[in-house]
Write a protein that holds these residues in place. Structure first.
Motif, PDB file in Angstrom:
ATOM      1  N   THR A  19      19.174  19.351  53.516  1.00 57.77           N
ATOM      2  CA  THR A  19      19.488  19.752  54.893  1.00 57.77           C
ATOM      3  C   THR A  19      18.250  20.274  55.611  1.00 57.77           C
ATOM      4  O   THR A  19      18.198  20.312  56.830  1.00 57.77           O
ATOM      5  N   HIS A  22      15.836  16.479  55.248  1.00 60.37           N
ATOM      6  CA  HIS A  22      16.481  15.196  55.546  1.00 60.37           C
ATOM      7  C   HIS A  22      15.834  14.060  54.752  1.00 60.37           C
ATOM      8  O   HIS A  22      15.769  12.926  55.198  1.00 60.37           O
ATOM      9  N   GLU A  98      16.632   5.006  51.626  1.00 59.83           N
ATOM     10  CA  GLU A  98      16.657   6.287  50.911  1.00 59.83           C
ATOM     11  C   GLU A  98      16.386   6.163  49.421  1.00 59.83           C
ATOM     12  O   GLU A  98      16.003   7.148  48.785  1.00 59.83           O
TER      13      GLU A  98
END
Length: 475
Positions: A19, A22, A98
Protein backbone atom coordinates in the motif's frame (compact mmCIF):
# COMPACT_ATOMS: atom_id res chain seq x y z
CA UNK A 1 12.47 -13.75 3.12
CA UNK A 2 9.20 -13.17 1.31
CA UNK A 3 7.09 -16.31 0.92
CA UNK A 4 5.61 -15.43 -2.45
CA UNK A 5 4.48 -18.78 -3.88
CA UNK A 6 2.83 -22.01 -2.86
CA UNK A 7 2.71 -25.44 -4.46
CA UNK A 8 -0.26 -24.55 -6.65
CA UNK A 9 1.12 -21.19 -7.70
CA UNK A 10 4.46 -21.41 -9.51
CA UNK A 11 4.32 -18.04 -11.26
CA UNK A 12 1.50 -16.19 -9.53
CA UNK A 13 1.83 -13.76 -6.64
CA UNK A 14 -0.40 -14.35 -3.64
CA UNK A 15 0.46 -11.04 -2.01
CA UNK A 16 -1.05 -7.69 -2.98
CA UNK A 17 1.20 -4.77 -3.91
CA UNK A 18 2.40 -2.76 -0.96
CA UNK A 19 0.00 0.00 0.00
CA UNK A 20 3.03 2.24 0.43
CA UNK A 21 4.88 1.49 -2.80
CA UNK A 22 2.19 -0.05 -5.04
CA UNK A 23 4.82 -2.54 -6.16
CA UNK A 24 4.51 -6.31 -6.34
CA UNK A 25 7.04 -8.38 -4.42
CA UNK A 26 8.75 -9.13 -7.74
CA UNK A 27 9.09 -5.49 -8.63
CA UNK A 28 10.69 -5.02 -5.22
CA UNK A 29 13.05 -7.91 -5.94
CA UNK A 30 14.19 -6.31 -9.18
CA UNK A 31 14.76 -2.96 -7.49
CA UNK A 32 16.81 -4.57 -4.73
CA UNK A 33 18.96 -6.33 -7.30
CA UNK A 34 19.40 -3.27 -9.48
CA UNK A 35 20.75 -1.14 -6.64
CA UNK A 36 22.89 -3.87 -5.07
CA UNK A 37 26.68 -3.82 -4.83
CA UNK A 38 27.20 -7.16 -6.64
CA UNK A 39 25.38 -5.81 -9.69
CA UNK A 40 27.54 -2.68 -9.77
CA UNK A 41 30.68 -4.82 -9.58
CA UNK A 42 29.72 -6.50 -12.84
CA UNK A 43 30.83 -3.32 -14.59
CA UNK A 44 34.43 -4.42 -13.96
CA UNK A 45 34.06 -8.12 -14.69
CA UNK A 46 34.90 -9.80 -17.95
CA UNK A 47 32.32 -10.82 -20.51
CA UNK A 48 34.73 -11.91 -23.26
CA UNK A 49 37.45 -9.26 -23.46
CA UNK A 50 39.35 -8.97 -20.13
CA UNK A 51 40.42 -5.49 -19.06
CA UNK A 52 39.05 -4.08 -22.33
CA UNK A 53 39.90 -0.41 -22.93
CA UNK A 54 37.24 0.10 -25.62
CA UNK A 55 34.22 1.26 -23.61
CA UNK A 56 31.90 0.25 -26.44
CA UNK A 57 32.67 -3.42 -25.80
CA UNK A 58 30.54 -5.34 -23.31
CA UNK A 59 31.35 -6.01 -19.68
CA UNK A 60 29.51 -8.56 -17.57
CA UNK A 61 27.20 -5.74 -16.47
CA UNK A 62 26.11 -4.71 -19.96
CA UNK A 63 25.74 -8.40 -20.82
CA UNK A 64 23.47 -8.90 -17.80
CA UNK A 65 21.31 -5.88 -18.60
CA UNK A 66 20.92 -7.16 -22.16
CA UNK A 67 19.98 -10.65 -20.95
CA UNK A 68 17.41 -9.04 -18.62
CA UNK A 69 15.94 -7.01 -21.48
CA UNK A 70 15.76 -10.05 -23.75
CA UNK A 71 14.12 -12.06 -20.96
CA UNK A 72 11.44 -9.42 -20.54
CA UNK A 73 10.74 -9.44 -24.30
CA UNK A 74 10.53 -13.22 -24.57
CA UNK A 75 8.63 -13.49 -21.28
CA UNK A 76 5.95 -11.14 -22.61
CA UNK A 77 5.60 -13.10 -25.86
CA UNK A 78 5.53 -16.40 -23.99
CA UNK A 79 2.87 -15.14 -21.58
CA UNK A 80 0.64 -13.92 -24.40
CA UNK A 81 1.16 -17.05 -26.50
CA UNK A 82 0.74 -19.55 -23.67
CA UNK A 83 -1.73 -17.58 -21.58
CA UNK A 84 -3.78 -20.61 -20.55
CA UNK A 85 -0.74 -22.45 -19.17
CA UNK A 86 0.18 -19.40 -17.10
CA UNK A 87 -3.42 -18.93 -16.00
CA UNK A 88 -3.53 -22.50 -14.68
CA UNK A 89 -0.64 -21.61 -12.39
CA UNK A 90 -2.04 -18.50 -10.82
CA UNK A 91 -1.57 -15.74 -13.40
CA UNK A 92 -4.27 -13.26 -14.36
CA UNK A 93 -4.40 -10.30 -16.74
CA UNK A 94 -2.29 -8.15 -14.40
CA UNK A 95 0.45 -10.76 -14.08
CA UNK A 96 2.50 -9.61 -17.06
CA UNK A 97 3.30 -6.27 -15.42
CA UNK A 98 3.40 -7.40 -11.79
CA UNK A 99 4.97 -10.86 -12.09
CA UNK A 100 6.35 -11.95 -15.46
CA UNK A 101 8.18 -8.75 -16.44
CA UNK A 102 9.92 -8.05 -13.11
CA UNK A 103 10.72 -11.74 -12.55
CA UNK A 104 12.25 -11.97 -16.02
CA UNK A 105 14.27 -8.80 -15.46
CA UNK A 106 15.50 -10.01 -12.07
CA UNK A 107 16.76 -13.39 -13.17
CA UNK A 108 18.39 -11.88 -16.25
CA UNK A 109 20.15 -9.23 -14.22
CA UNK A 110 21.27 -11.63 -11.50
CA UNK A 111 22.25 -14.71 -13.50
CA UNK A 112 26.02 -14.01 -13.56
CA UNK A 113 26.56 -12.38 -10.17
CA UNK A 114 28.60 -15.29 -8.80
CA UNK A 115 31.10 -15.33 -11.65
CA UNK A 116 34.69 -14.66 -10.58
CA UNK A 117 36.99 -12.19 -12.35
CA UNK A 118 38.26 -13.05 -15.85
CA UNK A 119 35.15 -14.87 -16.99
CA UNK A 120 34.96 -18.63 -17.44
CA UNK A 121 38.72 -18.92 -17.12
CA UNK A 122 38.39 -17.61 -13.58
CA UNK A 123 36.14 -20.55 -12.69
CA UNK A 124 38.68 -22.95 -14.19
CA UNK A 125 41.54 -21.33 -12.26
CA UNK A 126 39.69 -21.65 -8.94
CA UNK A 127 38.97 -25.32 -9.61
CA UNK A 128 42.58 -26.05 -10.56
CA UNK A 129 43.86 -24.48 -7.35
CA UNK A 130 41.83 -26.97 -5.31
CA UNK A 131 42.62 -29.87 -7.66
CA UNK A 132 46.34 -29.43 -7.05
CA UNK A 133 45.80 -29.54 -3.27
CA UNK A 134 43.08 -32.16 -2.98
CA UNK A 135 45.45 -34.65 -1.29
CA UNK A 136 45.37 -32.58 1.91
CA UNK A 137 43.28 -29.42 1.85
CA UNK A 138 39.96 -31.21 2.46
CA UNK A 139 41.29 -33.61 5.07
CA UNK A 140 44.37 -32.23 6.86
CA UNK A 141 45.33 -29.05 8.69
CA UNK A 142 48.04 -28.40 6.09
CA UNK A 143 50.21 -30.26 3.60
CA UNK A 144 51.81 -32.98 5.72
CA UNK A 145 49.84 -31.87 8.79
CA UNK A 146 47.43 -33.61 11.14
CA UNK A 147 44.06 -35.01 10.14
CA UNK A 148 41.27 -32.47 10.56
CA UNK A 149 38.75 -33.01 13.39
CA UNK A 150 35.99 -32.72 10.75
CA UNK A 151 37.31 -33.36 7.24
CA UNK A 152 35.27 -32.04 4.32
CA UNK A 153 33.12 -34.95 3.08
CA UNK A 154 34.39 -36.21 -0.27
CA UNK A 155 30.90 -35.66 -1.69
CA UNK A 156 31.48 -31.91 -1.20
CA UNK A 157 34.87 -31.74 -2.92
CA UNK A 158 33.43 -31.10 -6.42
CA UNK A 159 31.91 -27.82 -5.16
CA UNK A 160 35.50 -26.54 -5.06
CA UNK A 161 37.37 -28.64 -7.65
CA UNK A 162 34.62 -27.95 -10.20
CA UNK A 163 33.78 -24.46 -8.99
CA UNK A 164 30.93 -22.79 -10.84
CA UNK A 165 29.51 -19.28 -10.70
CA UNK A 166 25.86 -20.36 -10.76
CA UNK A 167 25.62 -21.69 -7.18
CA UNK A 168 27.85 -18.83 -6.03
CA UNK A 169 25.18 -16.40 -7.32
CA UNK A 170 22.59 -17.91 -4.99
CA UNK A 171 25.01 -17.76 -2.07
CA UNK A 172 25.95 -14.16 -2.84
CA UNK A 173 22.33 -13.01 -2.92
CA UNK A 174 21.17 -14.86 0.18
CA UNK A 175 24.13 -15.24 2.53
CA UNK A 176 26.79 -12.66 1.79
CA UNK A 177 24.89 -9.37 1.60
CA UNK A 178 24.50 -7.51 4.87
CA UNK A 179 21.00 -7.63 6.37
CA UNK A 180 19.75 -7.03 9.91
CA UNK A 181 18.33 -10.57 10.05
CA UNK A 182 20.94 -12.25 7.86
CA UNK A 183 18.63 -12.62 4.85
CA UNK A 184 20.88 -11.19 2.15
CA UNK A 185 18.82 -9.17 -0.32
CA UNK A 186 15.65 -10.77 1.11
CA UNK A 187 14.35 -11.87 -2.28
CA UNK A 188 11.18 -13.87 -2.82
CA UNK A 189 11.26 -17.65 -3.11
CA UNK A 190 10.07 -17.47 -6.72
CA UNK A 191 12.81 -15.06 -7.83
CA UNK A 192 15.44 -17.27 -6.22
CA UNK A 193 13.87 -20.40 -7.72
CA UNK A 194 13.78 -18.89 -11.21
CA UNK A 195 17.46 -18.00 -10.87
CA UNK A 196 18.43 -21.65 -10.32
CA UNK A 197 19.59 -22.57 -13.80
CA UNK A 198 20.53 -26.04 -12.59
CA UNK A 199 18.00 -27.05 -9.90
CA UNK A 200 20.09 -29.89 -8.42
CA UNK A 201 22.88 -30.29 -5.90
CA UNK A 202 26.37 -31.38 -6.90
CA UNK A 203 25.43 -34.85 -5.66
CA UNK A 204 22.55 -35.12 -8.14
CA UNK A 205 24.31 -33.94 -11.28
CA UNK A 206 23.77 -35.85 -14.51
CA UNK A 207 25.90 -34.68 -17.41
CA UNK A 208 23.58 -36.40 -19.89
CA UNK A 209 20.64 -34.16 -18.92
CA UNK A 210 20.96 -30.42 -19.70
CA UNK A 211 18.94 -29.28 -16.66
CA UNK A 212 21.07 -31.44 -14.34
CA UNK A 213 24.49 -31.20 -15.95
CA UNK A 214 25.91 -28.89 -13.24
CA UNK A 215 25.35 -28.34 -9.56
CA UNK A 216 23.02 -25.41 -9.02
CA UNK A 217 23.62 -24.89 -5.31
CA UNK A 218 26.23 -25.67 -2.68
CA UNK A 219 25.55 -27.77 0.41
CA UNK A 220 25.92 -24.53 2.38
CA UNK A 221 22.66 -23.34 0.82
CA UNK A 222 20.79 -26.65 1.07
CA UNK A 223 18.51 -25.36 3.81
CA UNK A 224 17.75 -22.27 1.75
CA UNK A 225 16.84 -24.37 -1.30
CA UNK A 226 14.53 -26.45 0.91
CA UNK A 227 12.80 -23.20 1.95
CA UNK A 228 12.49 -22.13 -1.70
CA UNK A 229 10.93 -25.45 -2.61
CA UNK A 230 8.56 -25.40 0.33
CA UNK A 231 7.22 -22.07 -0.91
CA UNK A 232 7.11 -22.85 -4.62
CA UNK A 233 6.23 -26.55 -4.73
CA UNK A 234 9.30 -27.23 -6.88
CA UNK A 235 11.31 -30.38 -6.25
CA UNK A 236 14.91 -31.44 -6.90
CA UNK A 237 15.50 -31.35 -10.65
CA UNK A 238 12.39 -29.30 -11.44
CA UNK A 239 13.20 -26.03 -13.17
CA UNK A 240 11.07 -22.92 -12.73
CA UNK A 241 9.27 -22.19 -16.04
CA UNK A 242 10.86 -18.78 -16.53
CA UNK A 243 14.35 -20.23 -16.11
CA UNK A 244 14.06 -21.69 -19.60
CA UNK A 245 13.68 -18.15 -20.90
CA UNK A 246 16.66 -16.83 -18.96
CA UNK A 247 18.81 -19.66 -20.33
CA UNK A 248 17.67 -18.88 -23.88
CA UNK A 249 18.47 -15.18 -23.44
CA UNK A 250 21.96 -16.01 -22.20
CA UNK A 251 22.46 -18.15 -25.31
CA UNK A 252 21.23 -15.31 -27.54
CA UNK A 253 23.57 -12.86 -25.85
CA UNK A 254 26.51 -15.25 -26.15
CA UNK A 255 25.82 -15.62 -29.86
CA UNK A 256 24.66 -12.32 -31.36
CA UNK A 257 26.16 -9.86 -28.91
CA UNK A 258 29.56 -11.52 -28.61
CA UNK A 259 29.76 -11.36 -32.41
CA UNK A 260 28.70 -7.70 -32.14
CA UNK A 261 31.75 -7.06 -29.94
CA UNK A 262 33.97 -8.76 -32.51
CA UNK A 263 32.63 -6.28 -35.07
CA UNK A 264 33.07 -3.32 -32.69
CA UNK A 265 36.73 -4.21 -32.28
CA UNK A 266 37.24 -4.42 -36.04
CA UNK A 267 38.29 -8.07 -35.99
CA UNK A 268 35.58 -8.87 -38.55
CA UNK A 269 33.36 -6.75 -40.75
CA UNK A 270 29.56 -7.07 -40.92
CA UNK A 271 30.00 -8.18 -44.52
CA UNK A 272 32.23 -11.03 -43.32
CA UNK A 273 29.44 -12.24 -41.05
CA UNK A 274 26.87 -11.96 -43.84
CA UNK A 275 29.06 -14.03 -46.16
CA UNK A 276 29.34 -16.80 -43.53
CA UNK A 277 25.58 -16.77 -42.92
CA UNK A 278 24.81 -16.84 -46.67
CA UNK A 279 27.10 -19.84 -47.13
CA UNK A 280 25.45 -21.63 -44.20
CA UNK A 281 21.80 -20.70 -44.70
CA UNK A 282 21.66 -19.75 -48.40
CA UNK A 283 18.85 -17.21 -48.79
CA UNK A 284 16.90 -17.72 -45.59
CA UNK A 285 14.40 -15.14 -44.37
CA UNK A 286 16.70 -13.39 -41.89
CA UNK A 287 19.76 -13.58 -44.16
CA UNK A 288 17.71 -12.20 -47.04
CA UNK A 289 16.50 -9.24 -44.98
CA UNK A 290 20.03 -8.45 -43.82
CA UNK A 291 21.33 -8.61 -47.37
CA UNK A 292 18.62 -6.22 -48.57
CA UNK A 293 19.44 -3.72 -45.83
CA UNK A 294 23.15 -3.93 -46.59
CA UNK A 295 22.46 -3.18 -50.26
CA UNK A 296 20.29 -0.23 -49.22
CA UNK A 297 23.09 1.12 -47.03
CA UNK A 298 25.63 0.74 -49.83
CA UNK A 299 23.38 2.72 -52.19
CA UNK A 300 23.52 5.78 -49.92
CA UNK A 301 26.31 8.35 -49.95
CA UNK A 302 27.67 7.38 -46.55
CA UNK A 303 31.34 7.20 -45.68
CA UNK A 304 32.76 3.65 -45.32
CA UNK A 305 32.92 4.11 -41.56
CA UNK A 306 29.25 5.10 -41.35
CA UNK A 307 28.26 2.24 -43.65
CA UNK A 308 30.04 -0.20 -41.36
CA UNK A 309 28.36 1.14 -38.21
CA UNK A 310 24.88 1.12 -39.78
CA UNK A 311 25.38 -2.42 -41.06
CA UNK A 312 26.41 -3.57 -37.58
CA UNK A 313 23.21 -2.12 -36.16
CA UNK A 314 21.02 -3.82 -38.79
CA UNK A 315 22.85 -7.11 -38.36
CA UNK A 316 22.39 -7.08 -34.60
CA UNK A 317 18.73 -6.07 -34.79
CA UNK A 318 17.67 -8.70 -37.33
CA UNK A 319 19.63 -11.50 -35.69
CA UNK A 320 18.25 -10.71 -32.23
CA UNK A 321 14.69 -10.53 -33.57
CA UNK A 322 15.10 -13.87 -35.31
CA UNK A 323 16.42 -15.58 -32.18
CA UNK A 324 13.79 -13.98 -29.92
CA UNK A 325 11.12 -15.28 -32.28
CA UNK A 326 12.64 -18.76 -32.15
CA UNK A 327 12.85 -18.83 -28.34
CA UNK A 328 9.30 -17.49 -27.93
CA UNK A 329 7.88 -20.00 -30.39
CA UNK A 330 9.66 -22.90 -28.72
CA UNK A 331 8.42 -21.87 -25.28
CA UNK A 332 4.83 -21.62 -26.49
CA UNK A 333 5.03 -24.95 -28.33
CA UNK A 334 6.47 -26.66 -25.27
CA UNK A 335 4.48 -24.83 -22.59
CA UNK A 336 2.79 -28.01 -21.35
CA UNK A 337 6.11 -29.83 -21.00
CA UNK A 338 7.72 -26.80 -19.34
CA UNK A 339 5.01 -26.48 -16.70
CA UNK A 340 4.93 -30.27 -16.21
CA UNK A 341 8.73 -30.37 -15.85
CA UNK A 342 9.19 -32.83 -18.70
CA UNK A 343 11.00 -30.62 -21.23
CA UNK A 344 14.56 -31.81 -21.82
CA UNK A 345 16.10 -29.69 -24.58
CA UNK A 346 16.97 -26.01 -23.98
CA UNK A 347 14.99 -23.64 -26.19
CA UNK A 348 17.94 -22.49 -28.32
CA UNK A 349 19.47 -25.94 -28.90
CA UNK A 350 17.22 -26.31 -31.94
CA UNK A 351 18.40 -23.05 -33.53
CA UNK A 352 21.06 -23.56 -36.23
CA UNK A 353 21.45 -19.77 -36.44
CA UNK A 354 22.29 -19.50 -32.75
CA UNK A 355 24.84 -22.31 -33.03
CA UNK A 356 26.49 -20.77 -36.08
CA UNK A 357 26.81 -17.39 -34.34
CA UNK A 358 28.35 -19.09 -31.31
CA UNK A 359 30.88 -20.71 -33.63
CA UNK A 360 31.76 -17.33 -35.14
CA UNK A 361 32.19 -15.87 -31.64
CA UNK A 362 34.30 -18.82 -30.50
CA UNK A 363 36.65 -18.57 -33.45
CA UNK A 364 37.01 -14.80 -33.49
CA UNK A 365 36.55 -13.76 -29.85
CA UNK A 366 37.29 -16.52 -27.37
CA UNK A 367 40.28 -17.75 -29.41
CA UNK A 368 41.62 -14.25 -30.07
CA UNK A 369 45.24 -13.89 -28.94
CA UNK A 370 44.52 -10.83 -26.77
CA UNK A 371 41.74 -12.71 -24.95
CA UNK A 372 43.94 -15.77 -24.45
CA UNK A 373 46.80 -13.60 -23.16
CA UNK A 374 44.65 -11.88 -20.57
CA UNK A 375 43.06 -15.18 -19.56
CA UNK A 376 46.54 -16.56 -18.92
CA UNK A 377 47.41 -13.53 -16.79
CA UNK A 378 44.08 -13.80 -15.00
CA UNK A 379 44.66 -17.46 -14.22
CA UNK A 380 48.07 -16.70 -12.75
CA UNK A 381 46.61 -13.85 -10.71
CA UNK A 382 43.81 -16.00 -9.27
CA UNK A 383 46.22 -18.81 -8.40
CA UNK A 384 48.56 -16.50 -6.50
CA UNK A 385 45.68 -14.62 -4.86
CA UNK A 386 44.09 -17.83 -3.60
CA UNK A 387 47.43 -18.93 -2.16
CA UNK A 388 47.81 -15.61 -0.34
CA UNK A 389 44.19 -15.66 0.83
CA UNK A 390 44.51 -19.21 2.10
CA UNK A 391 47.59 -18.19 4.09
CA UNK A 392 45.60 -15.27 5.53
CA UNK A 393 42.67 -17.52 6.46
CA UNK A 394 44.56 -20.53 7.84
CA UNK A 395 47.82 -19.18 9.31
CA UNK A 396 46.42 -18.15 12.70
CA UNK A 397 47.08 -18.77 16.37
CA UNK A 398 43.98 -20.82 17.26
CA UNK A 399 42.76 -23.33 14.73
CA UNK A 400 39.25 -23.43 16.18
CA UNK A 401 38.87 -19.62 16.12
CA UNK A 402 38.83 -18.19 12.61
CA UNK A 403 39.19 -14.65 13.99
CA UNK A 404 42.23 -15.38 16.13
CA UNK A 405 45.55 -13.60 15.64
CA UNK A 406 47.29 -14.05 12.29
CA UNK A 407 50.83 -15.41 12.60
CA UNK A 408 52.49 -13.61 9.71
CA UNK A 409 52.73 -10.03 8.51
CA UNK A 410 51.41 -10.80 5.05
CA UNK A 411 48.65 -12.96 6.51
CA UNK A 412 47.57 -10.06 8.74
CA UNK A 413 47.48 -7.66 5.81
CA UNK A 414 45.56 -9.90 3.42
CA UNK A 415 43.09 -11.00 6.13
CA UNK A 416 42.33 -7.34 6.77
CA UNK A 417 41.10 -7.08 3.16
CA UNK A 418 38.50 -9.85 3.49
CA UNK A 419 34.93 -8.59 3.69
CA UNK A 420 33.69 -8.56 7.31
CA UNK A 421 30.31 -10.06 6.40
CA UNK A 422 32.08 -12.92 4.62
CA UNK A 423 34.09 -13.60 7.77
CA UNK A 424 30.93 -13.38 9.87
CA UNK A 425 29.30 -16.06 7.71
CA UNK A 426 32.31 -18.36 8.08
CA UNK A 427 32.63 -17.73 11.82
CA UNK A 428 28.95 -18.00 12.73
CA UNK A 429 27.11 -20.06 10.10
CA UNK A 430 23.38 -19.54 10.07
CA UNK A 431 22.45 -23.01 8.84
CA UNK A 432 22.92 -26.59 10.08
CA UNK A 433 24.61 -27.86 6.90
CA UNK A 434 27.66 -25.63 7.25
CA UNK A 435 27.92 -26.49 10.94
CA UNK A 436 27.79 -30.22 10.20
CA UNK A 437 30.32 -29.88 7.36
CA UNK A 438 32.87 -28.46 9.77
CA UNK A 439 35.21 -25.50 10.04
CA UNK A 440 37.38 -26.46 7.06
CA UNK A 441 34.36 -26.42 4.75
CA UNK A 442 33.53 -22.89 5.95
CA UNK A 443 37.15 -21.81 5.53
CA UNK A 444 37.09 -22.95 1.90
CA UNK A 445 33.76 -21.25 1.33
CA UNK A 446 35.30 -18.05 2.70
CA UNK A 447 38.19 -18.45 0.25
CA UNK A 448 35.91 -18.84 -2.78
CA UNK A 449 33.56 -16.11 -1.53
CA UNK A 450 36.42 -13.64 -1.45
CA UNK A 451 38.09 -14.45 -4.76
CA UNK A 452 34.84 -14.79 -6.74
CA UNK A 453 33.66 -11.42 -5.45
CA UNK A 454 36.66 -9.56 -6.86
CA UNK A 455 36.46 -7.43 -9.98
CA UNK A 456 39.07 -7.80 -12.72
CA UNK A 457 40.81 -4.54 -11.83
CA UNK A 458 40.84 -5.22 -8.09
CA UNK A 459 42.21 -8.73 -8.62
CA UNK A 460 45.04 -7.48 -10.83
CA UNK A 461 45.88 -4.64 -8.47
CA UNK A 462 45.93 -6.90 -5.39
CA UNK A 463 47.97 -9.49 -7.27
CA UNK A 464 50.65 -6.93 -8.09
CA UNK A 465 50.49 -5.70 -4.49
CA UNK A 466 51.10 -9.07 -2.84
CA UNK A 467 53.71 -10.20 -5.37
CA UNK A 468 56.21 -7.79 -3.83
CA UNK A 469 55.63 -9.30 -0.38
CA UNK A 470 57.54 -12.39 0.81
CA UNK A 471 55.34 -15.48 0.95
CA UNK A 472 57.07 -17.37 3.74
CA UNK A 473 54.69 -19.50 5.83
CA UNK A 474 52.44 -19.92 2.78
CA UNK A 475 50.85 -23.36 2.42
Amino acid sequence: MSEAFDSQNLVGEKFSPSTDTHRSVFQQDYDRLLFSTPVRRLADKTQVWPMEENDGVRTRLTHSHEVANLARSIGARAFKGAREAFRQHGCNDDSLAEIINPLSLSIGLGHDLGNPPFGHQGEVAIGLWFERRKDWIFTHTKDGGDLLPTPVPETHWPEFIEFDGNPQSLRLLTRLQTHIDGLGLDLSAATLAAGLKYPVSYLNRNKDKPVRKKGGYFESEKDLVEWIRKNTGLEEGQRHPLTWIMEACDDIAYSVLDVDDVLKKGIMSPDDVLIILRQKFKSGDIVGKIQEKFMDVESRLFSPEMQRDIKIEYLRAYLIEGLIEHASKKFIENAAAIFNFTLVEPLMDSSPLCEELKTIAQQNAFNNSSVLRMEALGSAAIDDLMTALWEAISFRKKFEDIRSKRLGARAKYVFSLISPNYIEQADKPKNPTEVASGLRYRELRLLTDMVSGMTDTYAMRLWKDIKVMPDANCA
